[in-house]
Design an enzyme around this catalytic site. Structure first.
Site, PDB file in Angstrom:
ATOM      1  N   GLU A  31       0.971  -1.099  -0.117  1.00 14.25           N
ATOM      2  CA  GLU A  31      -0.192  -0.014  -0.170  1.00 14.25           C
ATOM      3  C   GLU A  31       0.972   1.232  -0.116  1.00 14.25           C
ATOM      4  O   GLU A  31       1.756   1.268   0.778  1.00 14.25           O
ATOM      5  CB  GLU A  31      -0.959   0.194   1.235  1.00 14.25           C
ATOM      6  CG  GLU A  31      -1.823   1.376   1.240  1.00 14.25           C
ATOM      7  CD  GLU A  31      -2.539   1.342   2.494  1.00 14.25           C
ATOM      8  OE1 GLU A  31      -2.295   0.903   3.490  1.00 14.25           O
ATOM      9  OE2 GLU A  31      -3.574   2.272   2.318  1.00 14.25           O
ATOM     10  N   ARG A 257       6.884 -12.226   8.885  1.00 14.42           N
ATOM     11  CA  ARG A 257       7.358 -10.922   8.557  1.00 14.42           C
ATOM     12  C   ARG A 257       8.659 -11.077   9.365  1.00 14.42           C
ATOM     13  O   ARG A 257       9.003 -11.636  10.182  1.00 14.42           O
ATOM     14  CB  ARG A 257       6.658  -9.811   8.753  1.00 14.42           C
ATOM     15  CG  ARG A 257       6.235  -9.614  10.591  1.00 14.42           C
ATOM     16  CD  ARG A 257       5.849  -8.243  10.868  1.00 14.42           C
ATOM     17  NE  ARG A 257       4.395  -8.079  10.240  1.00 14.42           N
ATOM     18  CZ  ARG A 257       4.231  -6.885   9.420  1.00 14.42           C
ATOM     19  NH1 ARG A 257       5.233  -6.160   9.115  1.00 14.42           N
ATOM     20  NH2 ARG A 257       2.847  -6.648   9.158  1.00 14.42           N
ATOM     21  N   LYS A 267       5.286   0.791  10.813  1.00 15.40           N
ATOM     22  CA  LYS A 267       5.054   2.319  10.216  1.00 15.40           C
ATOM     23  C   LYS A 267       4.962   3.384  11.180  1.00 15.40           C
ATOM     24  O   LYS A 267       5.550   4.435  11.031  1.00 15.40           O
ATOM     25  CB  LYS A 267       3.922   2.275   9.098  1.00 15.40           C
ATOM     26  CG  LYS A 267       4.366   2.292   7.805  1.00 15.40           C
ATOM     27  CD  LYS A 267       2.960   1.884   6.702  1.00 15.40           C
ATOM     28  CE  LYS A 267       3.508   1.107   6.006  1.00 15.40           C
ATOM     29  NZ  LYS A 267       2.431   0.480   4.941  1.00 15.40           N
TER      30      LYS A 267
END
Length: 751
Positions: A31, A257, A267
């Site tokens: 994204e 991850r 983030k």
RNA sequence: UGGGGUGUCGCCAAGCGGUAAGGCACUGGUUUUUGGUACCAGUAUUCGGGGGUUCGAAUCCCUCUACCCCAUCCA
């Protein structure tokens, strides 16, 4: 490709082999709402790497379905990251927002099928209606709307007739699903926000609806994502299956991850670092962002190599930074010129040196097969590193002392004659003498020194700024800003470097000998004031030695002991207890097997049925509680292909010693697959066991002859190798040799 | 608490019933005009715990336990 495939490559390979897909197509679907970090690099390496390895292709797709967070600057950064790492995406960059019209059509189709409805509950109500993990939810009353009404409402949503939040489109699945994600997931929401690319779309598809269909539209075969989407896989499959799209369709696979210690990856936390000014922007060399590593001086090769080394798996894990550091050192070691730089200068006057000279010196050490050299000016006054002189050295100190000579790298051996100090007793200068016949490359002095140190000529040296970076956090698993390492950046304004680096600029990356690898900062470095970033230090066993000695004097590591607590076992109900008692006392089963059978209705009735055919209670119980149980577990609610009678037949053959337990397992697997009778399978495959020693002995001899080392090891006391020999014999006989007999014979032979 | 995952050396990670791969880190040693590199050697009697099945279990069965994810109109 390494010989050990990760689980994703294994899946891809099987799918290709089975003909499920003709070509593998993957995608990297970020994204565009933040700058890519090394976690993205892992995903990029996986997706592009798999496509490369299996000669397929990989798309780059911006998953831009949320107008409130996304921006073109991020799509540029993402493209840049993939490009920098050296991967090529197939065709143009794709955008989920480009599929909005198609996605809308699919949504309409779902509505027409009665599988989606417009819900007009407000946000809070929707949450309430969803229930909790332990309580089922209830369906909204709006789910009763007619198809026509839904179609009309949905169209008007798109036209922008309603306020944000007035309606949503939901899939009609199951409000009591154990998987919370399946409780009528939202498909579309109204959002009157300008989308950076789609303009004013009014309605936006949710991830769960858009992602699977975008994958399908692009012909993706393997949709690889991180573990937190495991629960979303059910919707992924539901949407694609419900729409009955033509095959082949993509399937989702998840991996863990990336986590690295001493840094943060989310983030939110990265943004916090930038916003609070703890770092100088997204490309601060301490940041785990691609831009950060890039500015620090990391090479794409080193990052790709790192991603290769850490592997792909499903266990949540945190990789040690030292693994990354190893990768960049390893890469730069064979690539980069070595030069001399002094960070903290100490003046040395070579009292017996007259005039000056230019020393010719190779940029590369003897073990790096690269050509190239430069001139290093030398005259009477030079600087050495302050650390490289000690008046009262500890033992094992190899550098310059009043009693110990050192070599000036690429030049002469010097010896200390006098130590000059200021009023406070600080050393300000060393008076030294050099040995004219000790020049590097033509040394006839016969003097042995323990070390060669870097130096620069006092007048010829150039000033540079050096930025020495350390880990951003002092905590191995940092929580937030409070764990930040206050010393993560040290700026050395007046480091001195040999002139060739600044004048000739033979490269952008260097090894400053005995310091580490450095990179000319692509933004701040100018000809007037060159700026170098420390990429990574050299391994330094001397420094390590010093610090571990200090540590030994100080704190002692506290040992963490794992305390194991046993939980309580759920008690059996009356019925189960009765069965259990019967099995243990009447049939003589051990409590574990009896327990397994008694607690499982399906297994116990299967057991009873098989018992009615063959009265061999223990053997039957064992195979049912183990092998049959596994099969039932695998097929779940499906009907098994084998029946109790066949199991009895199988056990009878074991009892009669026609087949071994090992063969029985093989036969059972076949039964589970095909539903054939065990006797037929045994006959068809010739699985009758071999117990005749005269047939087995020659095979044992063969195995022994082939493995002389292991015979020696066995005789030296490595008794577990017995299993190895038995295994080899069984392999040769395709499992038919009677393992008990083999065991005895092998033990006898090897004695 | 319901569901979905995962536990193999200090950190990653292979392994899928027959000798516990490999990398990083660590410890010795050799080479070295970088206390670097390279090279050699060492490093898990044991796979989260406990039971069971098997000649043989990290691998199959049962059970317990720890950790992660899910109740955003984020992705």
């Amino acid at each position: 490709m390494s010989e050990n495939k990760d689980f994703l490559r294994t899946i891809v390979e099987e799918d290709l082999k089975s003909g499920k897909y003709k070509e593998v197509v993957t995608r990297f679907p970020p994204e565009p709402n933040g700058f890519p970090h090394i976690g993205h690099a892992k995903s990029i390496c996986i997706n592009f790497g798999i496509a490369q390895d299996y000669h397929g292709h990989c798309n780059l797709r911006m998953d831009d379905t949320n107008p409130t967070t996304e921006d073109t600057k991020y799509v540029e950064a993402l493209k840049d990251a993939v490009d920098w790492l050296g991967f090529e995406w197939d065709g143009n960059v794709r955008f989920t927002s480009d599929y909005f019209p198609k996605l809308y059509d699919y949504a309409v189709e779902l509505i027409k099928m009665g599988k989606a409805y417009v819900d007009s509950l407000n946000e809070e109500e929707i949450r309430e209606y969803r229930g909790t993990v332990t309580q089922t939810g209830k369906r909204s009353e709006y789910a009763m709307r007619s198809i026509e009404e839904n179609l009309d409402l949905f169209l008007r949503m798109k036209k922008g007739e309603f306020q944000d939040g007035a309606h949503v489109l939901r899939a009609k699945i199951d409000m009591s699903a154990a998987n919370m994600k399946m409780r009528d997931p939202l498909l579309y929401r109204i959002r009157h926000t300008h989308h950076y690319r789609a303009g004013d779309a009014n309605i936006y598809p949710m991830y769960d609806f858009a992602h699977c269909l975008s994958d399908y539209i692009e012909g993706i075969t393997h949709s690889i994502c991180t573990l937190e989407f495991e629960n979303n896989r059910d919707i992924y499959d539901w949407v694609l299956d419900t729409l009955r799209l033509t095959a082949p369709r993509p399937y989702q696979h998840e991996f863990a991850r990336l986590g690295i210690n001493y840094t943060v990856m989310s983030k939110r936390k990265l943004l916090e670092l930038v916003n609070t000014g703890k770092v100088n922007g997204w490309d601060d060399p301490r940041m785990p962002t691609i831009a950060g590593y890039r500015r620090r001086g990391y090479t794409p090769e080193s990052i790709i190599n790192f991603c290769d080394q850490i592997g792909i798996a499903k266990a949540n894990s945190t990789v040690d930074v030292s693994q990354l550091e190893f990768c960049i050192r390893d890469d730069l070691n064979t690539k980069v010129p070595r030069v001399m730089c002094v960070f903290n200068p100490l003046k040395v006057t070579i009292v017996n040196y007259v005039g000056s000279e230019d020393i010719d010196a190779s940029y590369y050490p003897h073990d790096v097969p690269k050509e190239g050299s430069r001139k290093i000016p030398l005259s009477r006054e030079i600087y050495i590193e302050r650390d490289d002189f000690m008046e009262n050295p500890p033992k094992d100190y190899f550098r310059l002392t009043p009693e110990q000579s050192v070599r000036l790298r690429h030049a002469y051996i010097i010896t200390c004659k006098e130590v000059i100090k200021d009023a406070n007793g600080n050393i300000t200068e060393i008076k030294a003498e050099y040995y004219p016949e000790s020049k590097s490359g033509s040394d006839t002095s016969g003097i042995q020194v323990k070390s060669a140190i870097q130096w620069v000529d006092m007048v010829a040296a150039k000033k540079i700024e050096v930025r020495v970076y350390d880990r951003l956090f002092k905590d191995e698993a940092p929580e937030g800003l409070e764990d930040i390492n206050p010393d993560s950046l040290e700026i050395i304004k007046n480091a001195l470097i040999e002139p060739a680096v600044v004048i000739d600029k033979p490269d952008e990356r260097f090894q400053f000998e005995r310091h580490g690898y450095f990179y000319a900062d692509p933004i701040d470095s100018t000809d007037e004031t060159p700026v170098f970033n420390k990429i990574v230090g050299l391994k330094d066993s001397w420094a390590k030695n010093q610090t571990t000695e200090n540590r030994h004097n100080g704190e002692r590591k506290t040992q963490i002991q794992k305390v194991h607590v046993d939980g309580e076992v759920v008690p059996m109900n009356k019925e189960e207890q009765a069965l259990f008692d019967k099995y243990t006392s009447e049939f003589g089963l051990n409590s574990e097997v009896a327990n397994t059978l008694a607690r499982d209705k399906q297994l116990s009735s299967f057991y009873e049925e098989s018992l009615s055919v063959l009265s061999s209670p223990i053997a039957l119980a064992n195979i049912i509680a183990n092998e049959v149980a596994r099969e039932f577990k695998q097929i779940q609610a499906d009907k098994p292909k084998f029946n109790a009678k066949q199991i009895s037949e199988l056990v009878k053959m074991i009892d009669d010693e026609i087949i071994s337990n090992k063969i029985a397992k093989q036969v059972f697997e076949e039964m589970a697959q095909t539903g054939e009778n065990p006797t037929q399978i045994v006959e068809a495959k010739g699985l009758v066991q071999i117990s005749d020693p005269s047939k087995i002995l020659p095979i044992i001899d063969e195995v022994i002859a082939k493995n002389p080392d292991n015979v020696l090891k066995f005789r030296a006391g490595n008794t577990k190798l017995l299993g190895f020999f038995v295994g080899q014999v069984l392999k040769i006989t395709e499992g038919k040799a009677n393992p008990q007999v083999v065991n005895e014979l092998v033990a006898e032979k090897l004695k």
